[in-house]
Design an enzyme around this catalytic site. Structure first.
Site, short mmCIF file in Angstrom:
data_model
loop_
_atom_site.label_atom_id
_atom_site.label_comp_id
_atom_site.label_asym_id
_atom_site.label_seq_id
_atom_site.Cartn_x
_atom_site.Cartn_y
_atom_site.Cartn_z
N LYS A 173 -31.76 -22.01 -0.70
CA LYS A 173 -32.72 -23.09 -0.43
C LYS A 173 -32.98 -23.03 1.07
O LYS A 173 -32.22 -23.57 1.87
CB LYS A 173 -32.10 -24.43 -0.82
N GLU A 248 -21.42 -25.06 8.27
CA GLU A 248 -21.68 -24.59 9.64
C GLU A 248 -22.61 -25.62 10.26
O GLU A 248 -23.79 -25.66 9.91
CB GLU A 248 -22.35 -23.21 9.62
N CYS A 282 -27.42 -23.80 17.53
CA CYS A 282 -26.21 -24.61 17.34
C CYS A 282 -25.19 -24.37 18.46
O CYS A 282 -24.41 -25.24 18.78
CB CYS A 282 -25.59 -24.30 15.98
N GLU A 383 -26.25 -33.91 20.10
CA GLU A 383 -26.93 -32.62 20.03
C GLU A 383 -28.44 -32.85 20.15
O GLU A 383 -29.03 -33.56 19.34
CB GLU A 383 -26.62 -31.93 18.70
P1 NAD Z 1 -30.78 -30.07 8.53
O1 NAD Z 1 -29.39 -30.51 8.30
O2 NAD Z 1 -31.82 -31.09 8.70
O3 NAD Z 1 -31.29 -29.13 7.34
C1 NAD Z 1 -30.59 -27.96 6.97
C2 NAD Z 1 -30.91 -27.63 5.53
O4 NAD Z 1 -30.35 -28.65 4.69
C3 NAD Z 1 -32.39 -27.58 5.21
O5 NAD Z 1 -32.64 -26.54 4.30
C4 NAD Z 1 -32.63 -28.94 4.56
O6 NAD Z 1 -33.74 -28.96 3.70
C5 NAD Z 1 -31.33 -29.11 3.79
N1 NAD Z 1 -30.99 -30.50 3.42
C6 NAD Z 1 -31.31 -31.64 4.06
N2 NAD Z 1 -30.79 -32.71 3.41
C7 NAD Z 1 -30.13 -32.22 2.34
C8 NAD Z 1 -29.36 -32.81 1.29
N3 NAD Z 1 -29.19 -34.13 1.21
N4 NAD Z 1 -28.80 -32.02 0.35
C9 NAD Z 1 -28.94 -30.68 0.43
N5 NAD Z 1 -29.67 -30.06 1.40
C10 NAD Z 1 -30.24 -30.81 2.35
O7 NAD Z 1 -30.72 -29.10 9.79
P2 NAD Z 1 -31.93 -28.37 10.53
O8 NAD Z 1 -32.69 -29.38 11.34
O9 NAD Z 1 -32.69 -27.52 9.57
O10 NAD Z 1 -31.14 -27.38 11.49
C11 NAD Z 1 -30.65 -27.76 12.73
C12 NAD Z 1 -29.17 -28.05 12.66
O11 NAD Z 1 -28.48 -26.93 12.14
C13 NAD Z 1 -28.56 -28.32 14.01
O12 NAD Z 1 -27.68 -29.41 13.93
C14 NAD Z 1 -27.79 -27.04 14.30
O13 NAD Z 1 -26.73 -27.20 15.21
C15 NAD Z 1 -27.34 -26.65 12.95
N6 NAD Z 1 -27.01 -25.22 12.89
C16 NAD Z 1 -25.70 -24.85 12.81
C17 NAD Z 1 -25.36 -23.51 12.81
C18 NAD Z 1 -23.93 -23.07 12.71
O14 NAD Z 1 -23.70 -21.90 12.37
N7 NAD Z 1 -22.94 -23.90 12.97
C19 NAD Z 1 -26.36 -22.54 12.89
C20 NAD Z 1 -27.68 -22.95 12.96
C21 NAD Z 1 -28.00 -24.31 12.96
#
Ligand code: NAD
Length: 488
Positions: A173, A248, A282, A383
């Site tokens: 997804k 992550e 991240c 963040e």
């Molecule tokens: P997000 O949490 O908003 O979304 C991530 C994914 O989760 C998307 O595909 C979204 O549609 C899905 N999602 C949202 N709500 C959900 C739910 N209730 N159930 C299941 N899936 C759901 O994050 P984002 O804005 O896309 O990405 C940025 C974030 O990701 C930042 O906090 C960043 O630090 C983190 N990130 C972490 C790493 C790591 O390896 N630690 C790497 C990249 C990004």
């Protein structure tokens, strides 16, 4: 604009969800309209995944035969690398030099897990009698891989490659903001002849498609990369299902500069660590600790260099800073710049949108450095996920370590010093999954990656990255044929 179908159980389908637009952040023009999956589509993908992974055509493959599929996918990614890199910079806004590297890393990830799949071993454990006792590894089932928008294809490869190598089926997804590269990956897997049903790619929102996947009783594991709040929500559902999750999550990483560092190197490393991917990373080194006696000279030079970074069209090979993913995300980042000033922070550079008329239709933000705030300020704790860093002077090691660790996160960190004993000492004391010493944002697929505390649970990559998609089974084989004493 025609609607791009989703990839469900090995066929391209219109999906039953509300289509979504993928928009180029450099000009906010739509790139594509993409079909999305609703709960019924999720259910169909899970059912197909279960059937495919239990089909002898996949289940009974020898490791080198399974690895061959992964090698073929890697070769197809390499064949199409330039096209994929160009598509990704359009979908995501990262500069082309970065997207080329990400596509290359995705191919490498498939090759690495192909090798790990072939070399995976179980254990013969010490037996307590006339038994052969063994510990073996088996796949988990249907894995849901939920990814964010900031590193498409690399994030997906990091989950799909080990999940398949371990013998699972996987449903991706992708982020609703960047669905295109995951669909491309599906095309390549299909071309590679991956048995149908083993991979589905279901774009959609988190609230509809993501939530349906996580809650589905047939999903055996969720591997998630994204924000901490979302990770926490997924973790709650997983707790109810007694389902393993890998999370992550976010970060607010310290990047620490000592007076004895190679200062030019440190400046380059701090700039790269914070501003590459326009800070939408991240692991961005967004809390920059600088030893007090060089603080004034270092920060002046750093700000001068940050102000000179080349902001522009991600298509240009000269561009260092591209646009924020959406106008809403730029507003959020700008909200933090305003908050920083309310909290008493002073802008050393940036804080505004670039004036270049050519950039007005994109979501650009100038690289921004802020000083005068404490580590406990919201700007230093939360963040921001944009090109914004906070400068924090420090006087001695003990105070530094306490402040660097004073965060809910624990993802990454950097240390710049000429004293290797100090680097070792501090590196051991930092609460972070990764510590870079005189470098930053360097990666190897063979080295584990993941976060401590609210930065996540579990590790990806490396040899154990395969086992994250497997479970152990213990077997005892009687070798004596003697009667069982209790029953005798
Ligand atoms: P997000 O949490 O908003 O979304 C991530 C994914 O989760 C998307 O595909 C979204 O549609 C899905 N999602 C949202 N709500 C959900 C739910 N209730 N159930 C299941 N899936 C759901 O994050 P984002 O804005 O896309 O990405 C940025 C974030 O990701 C930042 O906090 C960043 O630090 C983190 N990130 C972490 C790493 C790591 O390896 N630690 C790497 C990249 C990004």
């Amino acid at each position: 604009m025609s609607i791009l179908p989703l990839y469900l159980a090995g066929s391209w389908q219109p999906g039953h969800g509300v289509p979504l637009a993928s928009v180029n952040p450099a000009d906010n023009q739509p790139l594509a309209t993409v079909a999305t999956a609703d709960a019924a589509d999720v259910d169909a993908a899970v059912t197909a995944g279960q059937a495919a992974m239990h089909d002898p055509a996949w289940r009974d493959l020898l490791p080198h035969q399974r690895a061959a599929y992964l090698h073929r996918i890697a070769a197809l990614i390499e064949r199409d690398a330039e096209r994929l890199a160009q598509l990704q910079r359009q979908d995501n806004g990262k500069p082309i030099l970065e997207t080329r590297a990400l596509v290359g890393s995705a191919a490498g990830t498939f090759r690495y897990f192909a090798a790990i799949c072939e070399t995976l071993e179980g254990d013969i454990t010490p037996s307590r009698g006339s038994y052969l006792s063994l510990s073996t590894w088996e796949p988990l089932g249907v894995v849901a891989a939920i990814t964010p928008w900031n590193s498409p294809i690399a994030s997906e490869a990091q989950k799909v490659a080990p999940a398949l190598a371990a013998g699972n089926a996987v449903i991706v997804k992708p982020s609703e903001f960047t669905p295109l590269l995951a669909l491309e990956l599906a095309k390549l897997a299909d071309e590679a002849g991956l048995p149908k049903g083993l991979l589905s790619v279901l774009p959609g929102t988190g609230a509809v498609t993501g939530a349906a996947l996580v809650a589905h009783p047939g999903v055996a594991k969720v591997t998630f990369t994204g924000g901490t709040a979302t990770g926490r929500a997924i973790g709650r559902v997983a707790a109810d299902k007694i389902m393993p999750v890998s999370l992550e999550l976010g970060g607010k990483s310290p990047n620490i500069v000592f007076a004895d560092a190679d200062i030019d190197q440190a400046i380059n490393g701090v700039l790269f660590g914070l501003f590459s991917s326009q800070g939408q990373s991240c692991i961005a080194g967004s809390r920059i600790f600088v030893e007090e006696r060089i603080y004034a000279a270092f920060t002046a030079k750093l700000a001068e260099r940050a102000a000179a970074l080349r902001i522009g069209d991600p298509a240009s090979e000269r561009t260092q800073i591209g646009p924020a993913i959406t106008p809403q995300h730029r507003n959020k980042v700008e909200g933090y710049v305003a908050l920083a000033q309310q909290e008493g922070g002073r802008l050393l550079c940036g804080g505004s949108r670039p004036a270049d008329p050519a950039l007005q239709s994109g979501n650009y933000i100038a690289p921004t450095l802020i000083e005068g705030l404490g580590n406990r300020s919201r700007t230093a704790q939360e963040e921001i996920f944009g090109p914004v860093g906070v400068l924090l002077p420090f006087r001695n090691e003990d105070a530094l370590i306490a402040e660097a660790n004073d965060t809910v996160y624990g993802l990454a960190s950097g240390i710049w010093t000429g004293d290797f004993r100090r680097a070792w000492r501090i590196g051991r004391a930092l609460n972070a999954g990764t510590v870079w010493i005189n470098t930053y944002k360097q990666f190897s697929i063979a080295t584990p990656f993941g976060g401590n505390a609210e930065s996540g649970i579990g590790r990806e990559k490396a040899r154990d990255g395969l086992k994250a998609y497997m479970r152990q089974k213990s077997l005892y084989v009687d070798l004596s044929g003697r009667p069982i004493p209790w029953a005798d």
